[in-house]
Write a protein that holds these residues in place. Sequence first.
Motif, PDB file in Angstrom:
ATOM      1  N   ALA A  49      -4.192   0.401   7.166  1.00 31.57           N
ATOM      2  CA  ALA A  49      -3.272  -0.722   7.375  1.00 31.57           C
ATOM      3  C   ALA A  49      -2.265  -0.392   8.487  1.00 31.57           C
ATOM      4  O   ALA A  49      -1.901  -1.264   9.280  1.00 31.57           O
ATOM      5  CB  ALA A  49      -2.553  -1.065   6.081  1.00 31.57           C
ATOM      6  N   ALA A  50      -1.820   0.857   8.550  1.00 33.36           N
ATOM      7  CA  ALA A  50      -0.867   1.249   9.591  1.00 33.36           C
ATOM      8  C   ALA A  50      -1.512   1.174  10.973  1.00 33.36           C
ATOM      9  O   ALA A  50      -0.880   0.719  11.935  1.00 33.36           O
ATOM     10  CB  ALA A  50      -0.345   2.656   9.313  1.00 33.36           C
ATOM     11  N   TYR A  51      -2.749   1.600  11.097  1.00 31.12           N
ATOM     12  CA  TYR A  51      -3.439   1.471  12.386  1.00 31.12           C
ATOM     13  C   TYR A  51      -3.701   0.003  12.718  1.00 31.12           C
ATOM     14  O   TYR A  51      -3.667  -0.392  13.887  1.00 31.12           O
ATOM     15  CB  TYR A  51      -4.740   2.277  12.402  1.00 31.12           C
ATOM     16  N   ALA A  52      -3.946  -0.813  11.708  1.00 27.09           N
ATOM     17  CA  ALA A  52      -4.114  -2.252  11.946  1.00 27.09           C
ATOM     18  C   ALA A  52      -2.809  -2.857  12.459  1.00 27.09           C
ATOM     19  O   ALA A  52      -2.822  -3.707  13.353  1.00 27.09           O
ATOM     20  CB  ALA A  52      -4.569  -2.949  10.669  1.00 27.09           C
ATOM     21  N   LYS A  53      -1.686  -2.389  11.910  1.00 21.38           N
ATOM     22  CA  LYS A  53      -0.389  -2.866  12.390  1.00 21.38           C
ATOM     23  C   LYS A  53      -0.202  -2.499  13.861  1.00 21.38           C
ATOM     24  O   LYS A  53       0.283  -3.308  14.658  1.00 21.38           O
ATOM     25  CB  LYS A  53       0.729  -2.263  11.548  1.00 21.38           C
ATOM     26  N   GLU A  54      -0.597  -1.285  14.212  1.00 24.67           N
ATOM     27  CA  GLU A  54      -0.511  -0.865  15.606  1.00 24.67           C
ATOM     28  C   GLU A  54      -1.328  -1.803  16.502  1.00 24.67           C
ATOM     29  O   GLU A  54      -0.856  -2.248  17.543  1.00 24.67           O
ATOM     30  CB  GLU A  54      -1.027   0.563  15.743  1.00 24.67           C
ATOM     31  N   ARG A  55      -2.550  -2.114  16.080  1.00 25.42           N
ATOM     32  CA  ARG A  55      -3.398  -2.991  16.889  1.00 25.42           C
ATOM     33  C   ARG A  55      -2.822  -4.399  17.001  1.00 25.42           C
ATOM     34  O   ARG A  55      -2.921  -5.034  18.052  1.00 25.42           O
ATOM     35  CB  ARG A  55      -4.814  -3.046  16.303  1.00 25.42           C
ATOM     36  N   GLU A  98      -7.284   9.205  -6.636  1.00 21.94           N
ATOM     37  CA  GLU A  98      -6.555   7.933  -6.512  1.00 21.94           C
ATOM     38  C   GLU A  98      -5.544   7.999  -5.369  1.00 21.94           C
ATOM     39  O   GLU A  98      -5.390   7.042  -4.608  1.00 21.94           O
ATOM     40  CB  GLU A  98      -5.849   7.592  -7.822  1.00 21.94           C
ATOM     41  N   LEU A  99      -4.850   9.131  -5.248  1.00 20.39           N
ATOM     42  CA  LEU A  99      -3.900   9.295  -4.144  1.00 20.39           C
ATOM     43  C   LEU A  99      -4.627   9.300  -2.805  1.00 20.39           C
ATOM     44  O   LEU A  99      -4.165   8.685  -1.837  1.00 20.39           O
ATOM     45  CB  LEU A  99      -3.085  10.576  -4.313  1.00 20.39           C
ATOM     46  N   ASP A 100      -5.778   9.946  -2.737  1.00 23.68           N
ATOM     47  CA  ASP A 100      -6.559   9.948  -1.502  1.00 23.68           C
ATOM     48  C   ASP A 100      -6.956   8.528  -1.110  1.00 23.68           C
ATOM     49  O   ASP A 100      -6.841   8.149   0.056  1.00 23.68           O
ATOM     50  CB  ASP A 100      -7.803  10.812  -1.670  1.00 23.68           C
ATOM     51  N   THR A 101      -7.392   7.745  -2.073  1.00 27.49           N
ATOM     52  CA  THR A 101      -7.778   6.361  -1.803  1.00 27.49           C
ATOM     53  C   THR A 101      -6.580   5.552  -1.313  1.00 27.49           C
ATOM     54  O   THR A 101      -6.685   4.782  -0.345  1.00 27.49           O
ATOM     55  CB  THR A 101      -8.376   5.718  -3.065  1.00 27.49           C
ATOM     56  N   ALA A 102      -5.437   5.729  -1.961  1.00 30.35           N
ATOM     57  CA  ALA A 102      -4.229   4.997  -1.561  1.00 30.35           C
ATOM     58  C   ALA A 102      -3.785   5.394  -0.155  1.00 30.35           C
ATOM     59  O   ALA A 102      -3.409   4.538   0.658  1.00 30.35           O
ATOM     60  CB  ALA A 102      -3.108   5.250  -2.573  1.00 30.35           C
ATOM     61  N   LEU A 121       0.611   9.182   8.100  1.00 29.58           N
ATOM     62  CA  LEU A 121      -0.255   8.908   6.954  1.00 29.58           C
ATOM     63  C   LEU A 121      -1.595   9.631   7.090  1.00 29.58           C
ATOM     64  O   LEU A 121      -2.123  10.161   6.105  1.00 29.58           O
ATOM     65  CB  LEU A 121      -0.478   7.402   6.799  1.00 29.58           C
ATOM     66  N   LEU A 122      -2.122   9.676   8.305  1.00 35.69           N
ATOM     67  CA  LEU A 122      -3.369  10.393   8.538  1.00 35.69           C
ATOM     68  C   LEU A 122      -3.200  11.874   8.230  1.00 35.69           C
ATOM     69  O   LEU A 122      -4.035  12.486   7.550  1.00 35.69           O
ATOM     70  CB  LEU A 122      -3.829  10.196   9.980  1.00 35.69           C
ATOM     71  N   THR A 123      -2.102  12.464   8.692  1.00 34.83           N
ATOM     72  CA  THR A 123      -1.829  13.876   8.441  1.00 34.83           C
ATOM     73  C   THR A 123      -1.640  14.132   6.948  1.00 34.83           C
ATOM     74  O   THR A 123      -2.156  15.122   6.414  1.00 34.83           O
ATOM     75  CB  THR A 123      -0.578  14.324   9.220  1.00 34.83           C
ATOM     76  N   ALA A 124      -0.929  13.254   6.269  1.00 39.82           N
ATOM     77  CA  ALA A 124      -0.725  13.414   4.824  1.00 39.82           C
ATOM     78  C   ALA A 124      -2.054  13.341   4.083  1.00 39.82           C
ATOM     79  O   ALA A 124      -2.308  14.112   3.151  1.00 39.82           O
ATOM     80  CB  ALA A 124       0.228  12.346   4.299  1.00 39.82           C
ATOM     81  N   LEU A 146       0.826  -1.210   0.000  1.00 42.64           N
ATOM     82  CA  LEU A 146       0.000   0.000   0.000  1.00 42.64           C
ATOM     83  C   LEU A 146       0.858   1.257   0.000  1.00 42.64           C
ATOM     84  O   LEU A 146       0.505   2.248  -0.646  1.00 42.64           O
ATOM     85  CB  LEU A 146      -0.942  -0.016   1.200  1.00 42.64           C
ATOM     86  N   LEU A 147       1.982   1.220   0.687  1.00 39.90           N
ATOM     87  CA  LEU A 147       2.886   2.378   0.675  1.00 39.90           C
ATOM     88  C   LEU A 147       3.486   2.586  -0.715  1.00 39.90           C
ATOM     89  O   LEU A 147       3.669   3.728  -1.159  1.00 39.90           O
ATOM     90  CB  LEU A 147       3.984   2.207   1.720  1.00 39.90           C
ATOM     91  N   ARG A 148       3.767   1.491  -1.408  1.00 38.80           N
ATOM     92  CA  ARG A 148       4.254   1.617  -2.790  1.00 38.80           C
ATOM     93  C   ARG A 148       3.168   2.201  -3.687  1.00 38.80           C
ATOM     94  O   ARG A 148       3.453   3.022  -4.567  1.00 38.80           O
ATOM     95  CB  ARG A 148       4.726   0.270  -3.310  1.00 38.80           C
ATOM     96  N   SER A 149       1.920   1.817  -3.472  1.00 41.07           N
ATOM     97  CA  SER A 149       0.840   2.369  -4.287  1.00 41.07           C
ATOM     98  C   SER A 149       0.646   3.860  -3.992  1.00 41.07           C
ATOM     99  O   SER A 149       0.318   4.635  -4.890  1.00 41.07           O
ATOM    100  CB  SER A 149      -0.459   1.597  -4.082  1.00 41.07           C
ATOM    101  N   VAL A 150       0.872   4.282  -2.760  1.00 40.06           N
ATOM    102  CA  VAL A 150       0.824   5.712  -2.433  1.00 40.06           C
ATOM    103  C   VAL A 150       1.907   6.452  -3.204  1.00 40.06           C
ATOM    104  O   VAL A 150       1.660   7.513  -3.792  1.00 40.06           O
ATOM    105  CB  VAL A 150       0.987   5.945  -0.908  1.00 40.06           C
ATOM    106  N   SER A 151       3.093   5.885  -3.231  1.00 38.53           N
ATOM    107  CA  SER A 151       4.201   6.516  -3.952  1.00 38.53           C
ATOM    108  C   SER A 151       3.899   6.628  -5.442  1.00 38.53           C
ATOM    109  O   SER A 151       4.143   7.669  -6.063  1.00 38.53           O
ATOM    110  CB  SER A 151       5.478   5.708  -3.722  1.00 38.53           C
ATOM    111  N   ARG A 152       3.360   5.558  -6.018  1.00 43.25           N
ATOM    112  CA  ARG A 152       3.009   5.586  -7.448  1.00 43.25           C
ATOM    113  C   ARG A 152       1.921   6.618  -7.736  1.00 43.25           C
ATOM    114  O   ARG A 152       2.008   7.367  -8.708  1.00 43.25           O
ATOM    115  CB  ARG A 152       2.558   4.207  -7.917  1.00 43.25           C
TER     116      ARG A 152
END
Length: 117
Positions: A58-64, A47-51, A97-100, A17-23
């Motif tokens: 996913a980052a918040y899921a990683k935190e959990r 598209e960038l907003d969706t990514a 990511l939330l701030t971005a 997902l981070l790679r898709s944000v970069s793309r």
Amino acid sequence: MQRLAEDQERADRLPDLLRSVSRAQSALETAREQGAPAEEVRRHGVELDTALTEAMRAAYAKERTLVGPKGYTDRIHRRKRLATPAVRRATEDAEELLTAREDHRLHGVQRIPRRTF
């Protein structure tokens, strides 16, 4: 346990997902530099907003997942685990990511004038 498994699955997708944000960000910048029509720039912005949204989730899921299964039901356990260095780094990543995403929503999505008939 089901919520933990769902969060683990979502967290495992974070690097992709981070790679898709970069793309998506590169595509938006390219469209702006080339003077693309407003509709195309808006499409890339959405598209960038969706990514960014998917990566943030996913980052918040990683935190959990780092907090562990007990963190879903035990508030004290969750608070203690949130103070550990690994979880704190995951929280910082999610908040970046939330701030971005919020910054992009305020300033990055091309507005298109309404059509008048």
